[in-house]
Design a protein around this motif. Structure first.
Motif, PDB file in Angstrom:
ATOM      1  N   GLY A 178     -10.611  -6.943  -9.836  1.00  0.00           N
ATOM      2  CA  GLY A 178      -9.595  -7.285  -8.855  1.00  0.00           C
ATOM      3  C   GLY A 178     -10.202  -7.517  -7.490  1.00  0.00           C
ATOM      4  O   GLY A 178      -9.853  -8.475  -6.787  1.00  0.00           O
ATOM      5  N   LEU A 179     -11.150  -6.633  -7.116  1.00  0.00           N
ATOM      6  CA  LEU A 179     -11.798  -6.753  -5.811  1.00  0.00           C
ATOM      7  C   LEU A 179     -12.532  -8.085  -5.718  1.00  0.00           C
ATOM      8  O   LEU A 179     -12.413  -8.821  -4.716  1.00  0.00           O
ATOM      9  CB  LEU A 179     -12.781  -5.596  -5.628  1.00  0.00           C
ATOM     10  CG  LEU A 179     -13.387  -5.480  -4.228  1.00  0.00           C
ATOM     11  CD1 LEU A 179     -12.330  -5.057  -3.236  1.00  0.00           C
ATOM     12  CD2 LEU A 179     -14.555  -4.511  -4.225  1.00  0.00           C
ATOM     13  N   ILE A 180     -13.283  -8.421  -6.780  1.00  0.00           N
ATOM     14  CA  ILE A 180     -14.052  -9.675  -6.763  1.00  0.00           C
ATOM     15  C   ILE A 180     -13.109 -10.871  -6.650  1.00  0.00           C
ATOM     16  O   ILE A 180     -13.333 -11.794  -5.847  1.00  0.00           O
ATOM     17  CB  ILE A 180     -14.909  -9.788  -8.041  1.00  0.00           C
ATOM     18  CG1 ILE A 180     -15.928  -8.646  -8.051  1.00  0.00           C
ATOM     19  CG2 ILE A 180     -15.581 -11.153  -8.127  1.00  0.00           C
ATOM     20  CD1 ILE A 180     -17.223  -8.968  -8.684  1.00  0.00           C
ATOM     21  N   ALA A 186     -10.109 -10.959  -5.420  1.00  0.00           N
ATOM     22  CA  ALA A 186      -9.503 -10.994  -4.092  1.00  0.00           C
ATOM     23  C   ALA A 186     -10.482 -11.568  -3.075  1.00  0.00           C
ATOM     24  O   ALA A 186     -10.112 -12.404  -2.233  1.00  0.00           O
ATOM     25  CB  ALA A 186      -9.072  -9.595  -3.684  1.00  0.00           C
ATOM     26  N   LEU A 187     -11.748 -11.135  -3.167  1.00  0.00           N
ATOM     27  CA  LEU A 187     -12.751 -11.638  -2.208  1.00  0.00           C
ATOM     28  C   LEU A 187     -12.948 -13.141  -2.371  1.00  0.00           C
ATOM     29  O   LEU A 187     -13.041 -13.874  -1.382  1.00  0.00           O
ATOM     30  CB  LEU A 187     -14.087 -10.906  -2.417  1.00  0.00           C
ATOM     31  CG  LEU A 187     -14.123  -9.484  -1.865  1.00  0.00           C
ATOM     32  CD1 LEU A 187     -15.473  -8.838  -2.137  1.00  0.00           C
ATOM     33  CD2 LEU A 187     -13.833  -9.497  -0.371  1.00  0.00           C
ATOM     34  N   LYS A 213     -10.369  -2.446 -11.335  1.00  0.00           N
ATOM     35  CA  LYS A 213     -10.399  -2.411  -9.879  1.00  0.00           C
ATOM     36  C   LYS A 213     -11.483  -3.337  -9.370  1.00  0.00           C
ATOM     37  O   LYS A 213     -11.291  -4.100  -8.429  1.00  0.00           O
ATOM     38  CB  LYS A 213     -10.694  -0.985  -9.408  1.00  0.00           C
ATOM     39  CG  LYS A 213      -9.459  -0.168  -9.113  1.00  0.00           C
ATOM     40  CD  LYS A 213      -9.876   1.150  -8.489  1.00  0.00           C
ATOM     41  CE  LYS A 213      -8.699   2.088  -8.343  1.00  0.00           C
ATOM     42  NZ  LYS A 213      -9.105   3.450  -8.043  1.00  0.00           N
ATOM     43  N   PHE A 214     -12.652  -3.253 -10.040  1.00  0.00           N
ATOM     44  CA  PHE A 214     -13.803  -4.050  -9.622  1.00  0.00           C
ATOM     45  C   PHE A 214     -13.507  -5.543  -9.761  1.00  0.00           C
ATOM     46  O   PHE A 214     -13.716  -6.315  -8.819  1.00  0.00           O
ATOM     47  CB  PHE A 214     -15.007  -3.654 -10.488  1.00  0.00           C
ATOM     48  CG  PHE A 214     -16.285  -4.287 -10.071  1.00  0.00           C
ATOM     49  CD1 PHE A 214     -16.868  -3.973  -8.835  1.00  0.00           C
ATOM     50  CD2 PHE A 214     -16.903  -5.220 -10.868  1.00  0.00           C
ATOM     51  CE1 PHE A 214     -18.040  -4.564  -8.445  1.00  0.00           C
ATOM     52  CE2 PHE A 214     -18.078  -5.819 -10.487  1.00  0.00           C
ATOM     53  CZ  PHE A 214     -18.653  -5.487  -9.265  1.00  0.00           C
ATOM     54  N   THR A 247       0.791  -1.222   0.000  1.00  0.00           N
ATOM     55  CA  THR A 247       0.000   0.000   0.000  1.00  0.00           C
ATOM     56  C   THR A 247       0.831   1.284   0.000  1.00  0.00           C
ATOM     57  O   THR A 247       0.295   2.343  -0.316  1.00  0.00           O
ATOM     58  CB  THR A 247      -0.934   0.035   1.224  1.00  0.00           C
ATOM     59  OG1 THR A 247      -0.147  -0.251   2.386  1.00  0.00           O
ATOM     60  CG2 THR A 247      -2.026  -0.999   1.110  1.00  0.00           C
TER      61      THR A 247
END
Lengths: 494, 168
Positions: free
Chosen positions: B95-97, B99-100, B92-93, B23
């Motif tokens: 990637g988020l999915i 990762a989850l 981004k979206f 980060t």
């Protein structure tokens, strides 16, 4: 603690020959470096590469029927691995023939060019003969590293470096996925041996982690075959690479990755077939459709062939989705045999198409876009005919090998009741005819804007194109020998 | 007890530093956190009695590789915030999915493995020492080991070829 494994050196002979050839070529490069005799270096490099590949192929052929393990079962020789060893060596030899002129333009780097090519063939042979995920990984890395460099080696091409870097970065990323998956498999099944993993898989207990591991491993391999959505690197790398290397990537890299994928799916992951068969189904549809749709809009022929090679990976995935897990140990599976047949035909027609493209570029005029090849069909009649045959074969029109390859793949899908998948495949194939035949149309039906120069005769190029032409017709008319060999080879996959 | 405290401390430290390494905006700071992460992993290897692996971890990762990172970053003279940001909202979206999904899978895997009580069982004497690793490498794993030699050779030749191209 286990003792030193017993080694049967004769099983290792093809690899030893390839390694010696590559090392000798490195020495040769140093010898020729001094005098600036780049032409000599090119010819000598090609001759010794062909010699080494020939001897290695002879060694592999002599052991065609051998079924044996060595190095504590890290290396496995059976007709399946030997089939692919021979296919890879054959594809590489054709690419060496394509390289003679192109490598001459690399001047100082001609010697290293052939050495890296042979190193990468060595990595592929190690991959297809491996019986352990660890060895597969090292073979894959040897192959990939050599190919990354070869993509970027083209001196004056400005997009060579870009393609090479993209391929390298995304490739390193995919390797990380693969090694992470292997580590998780080792942790949950206690082994990296392909046959040991099958018995170690236990979904009831800690299975969730095993699914993650399997997914990561499959992603690593799917990247190498450029299946959608892991295909982003392919067009740039294919376009930026020297054309013979593009051909090499399209045929040999793909063949070895498919060989490993077939072996891993059938030997290690058969208990999980219910999980990966639908995945292969989805990926096949995606890969075919995206590859074909994108290919339609390409003006650059190398880029078009890159997307076409993605589409062909899709057809091969149709065969993988049609594997019958119940056929394990019972009899041969036409789906798997069709992969072997298709890859052989694919090697020939792709090498041929790239060969014609390289030949056309010999007159000092770039011939890479649809605009540039206008009117070449009548100016160079033999090349025009050859290109037409290769394009028809890629599109899957009889009586070429490409037609039979697609026929076997789709009929395997129908046999397994995957009618919708077969229909999607046939529709895709029909759509692909549009952009393949457009090449022929450009060559024959349009006039060139300028005077087309005469092309200097090149024996190695002509030989490669003629061999590919012969093979495409031979497999299209009398495929039975290869089919028998493929059927026999996949019997040993269990 | 002391071992347990050590384990939890360094396990937490490795996770926190890995998170910070991803980060942080300044690449140099990122690399320093990465070094801290590698060191904590090395300590965990020691707790698991893999002494050789711990030494290799420090020498190769924390030492050589990250030194290389720092060199490259300094030579490129990257300024704070110059590390590219993901601007594409769709990416981004996705990637988020992804990762989850992975988090969920790991969670169920850890849950499925059952409760861990205390430390993993003690390894046999001599396990993980240089001699044991060496014996294994030069007997059972001799084939991959020799292949690694070829792989390194290819890497060296490749580096020379790409570097030599610039000069000629």
């Amino acid at each position: 603690m286990t003792g030193f494994p017993s080694i049967s050196w004769n099983l290792l002979l093809p690899q030893i020959v390839l390694l010696s050839t590559a090392l000798f070529l490195l020495l040769l490069a140093v010898i020729y470096r001094g005098g600036g005799r780049s032409r000599g270096a090119t010819v000598a490099g090609a001759v010794f590469s062909l010699l080494g590949l020939g001897v290695a192929a002879f060694m592999a052929l002599a052991q065609y029927d051998t079924v044996a393990d060595t190095f504590g079962a890290m290396l496995r020789l059976d007709p399946f691995s030997t089939f692919f060893t021979l296919l890879i060596i054959g594809g590489a030899a054709l690419c060496v023939l394509l390289s003679v002129r192109e490598a001459g333009g690399l001047k100082a780097m001609a010697g290293e060019y052939y050495a890296l090519l042979i190193f990468s063939v060595l990595g592929m042979v190690v991959m297809v003969t491996a019986a352990d995920l660890l060895v597969i990984f090292i073979g894959l890395e040897t192959m990939s590293l050599a190919v990354y460099i070869l993509v970027g080696i083209g001196g004056e091409r400005e997009n060579g470096a870009e393609g090479s870097l993209k391929y390298f970065l995304i490739g390193a990323f995919a390797s990380a996925f693969l090694i992470y998956g292997i580590a998780l498999l080792l942790g949950t099944t206690g082994t990296t041996r392909l046959d040991g993993i099958a018995s170690g898989l236990n979904l009831a207990e800690g299975g969730s982690l095993q699914l993650v591991a399997v997914a990561l491993v499959l992603i690593g391999f799917l990247f190498k075959i450029a299946a959608v959505p892991f295909h982003m690197w392919a067009p740039d790398a294919y376009e930026g690479a020297p054309t013979p290397i593009t051909a090499f990537m399209a045929v040999a890299v793909k063949a070895s990755a498919f060989a490993v994928l077939l072996r891993v799916l059938n030997v290690s992951l058969l208990p999980l077939a219910d999980y990966w068969l639908p995945v292969m189904w989805t990926l096949a549809v995606l890969t075919m459709t995206v590859g074909n749709l994108a290919a339609i809009f390409q003006g650059n022929i190398k880029r078009m062939l890159a997307y076409s090679s993605i589409a062909h990976a899709g057809y091969l995935l149709v065969a993988l989705a049609s594997i019958d897990p119940a056929a394990a140990g019972v009899g041969n599976d036409p789906a798997m045999a069709s992969v072997l047949f298709y890859l052989t035909v694919y090697t020939l027609m792709n090498v041929g198409a790239f060969g014609v493209l390289i030949y056309l570029g010999g007159g000092g005029r770039q011939m890479e876009t649809l605009e540039q090849i206008k009117g070449t069909g009548f100016r160079y009649p033999l090349l025009g005919v050859a290109m037409t045959v290769f394009m028809f074969s890629l599109a899957g029109i009889p009586p070429t090998g490409g037609f039979l390859g697609k026929f076997y793949v789709f009929s395997a899908a129908v046999n397994r009741g995957l009618i919708s998948l077969a229909i999607i495949g046939v529709l895709n194939s029909a759509a692909s005819a549009y952009y393949y035949i457009r090449v022929t149309v450009q060559m024959y039906m349009r006039q060139s804007d300028e005077q087309l120069p005469g092309l200097p005769f090149s024996l190695p190029l002509a030989a490669a194109v003629l061999l590919a032409l012969y093979g495409v017709f031979q497999l299209g008319i009398a495929p039975s020998d290869l089919l028998t060999a493929a059927d026999r080879a996949v019997l040993f996959l269990r | 007890m002391a071992e347990q405290i050590f384990f939890y401390f360094f396990a937490a430290l490795s996770i926190v530093s890995a998170f910070l390494a991803v980060t942080r905006k300044n690449p140099v700071v990122s690399v320093v956190w990465l070094i801290s992460c590698m060191f904590s992993l090395a300590v965990i290897y020691v707790i698991l009695s893999a002494f050789f692996l711990a030494a290799v971890q420090v020498i190769v990762y924390a030492g050589a590789i990250l030194m290389l990172f720092v060199f490259v970053i300094m030579m490129l003279n990257l300024k704070t915030g110059m590390v590219g940001q993901l601007r594409n909202l769709g990416l981004k979206f996705v990637g988020l999915i992804a990762a989850l999904l992975i988090l969920r899978q790991f969670y169920s895997a850890i849950k499925g493995a059952g409760a861990m009580t205390g430390l993993p069982p003690r390894a046999a004497a001599g396990f993980g020492e240089a001699a044991a690793v060496g014996k294994l490498l030069y007997s059972q794993y001799i084939y991959p080991l020799e292949l690694m030699a070829v792989l390194l050779l290819v890497a060296i030749v490749g580096a020379l070829v790409l570097a030599g191209k610039e000069q000629s």
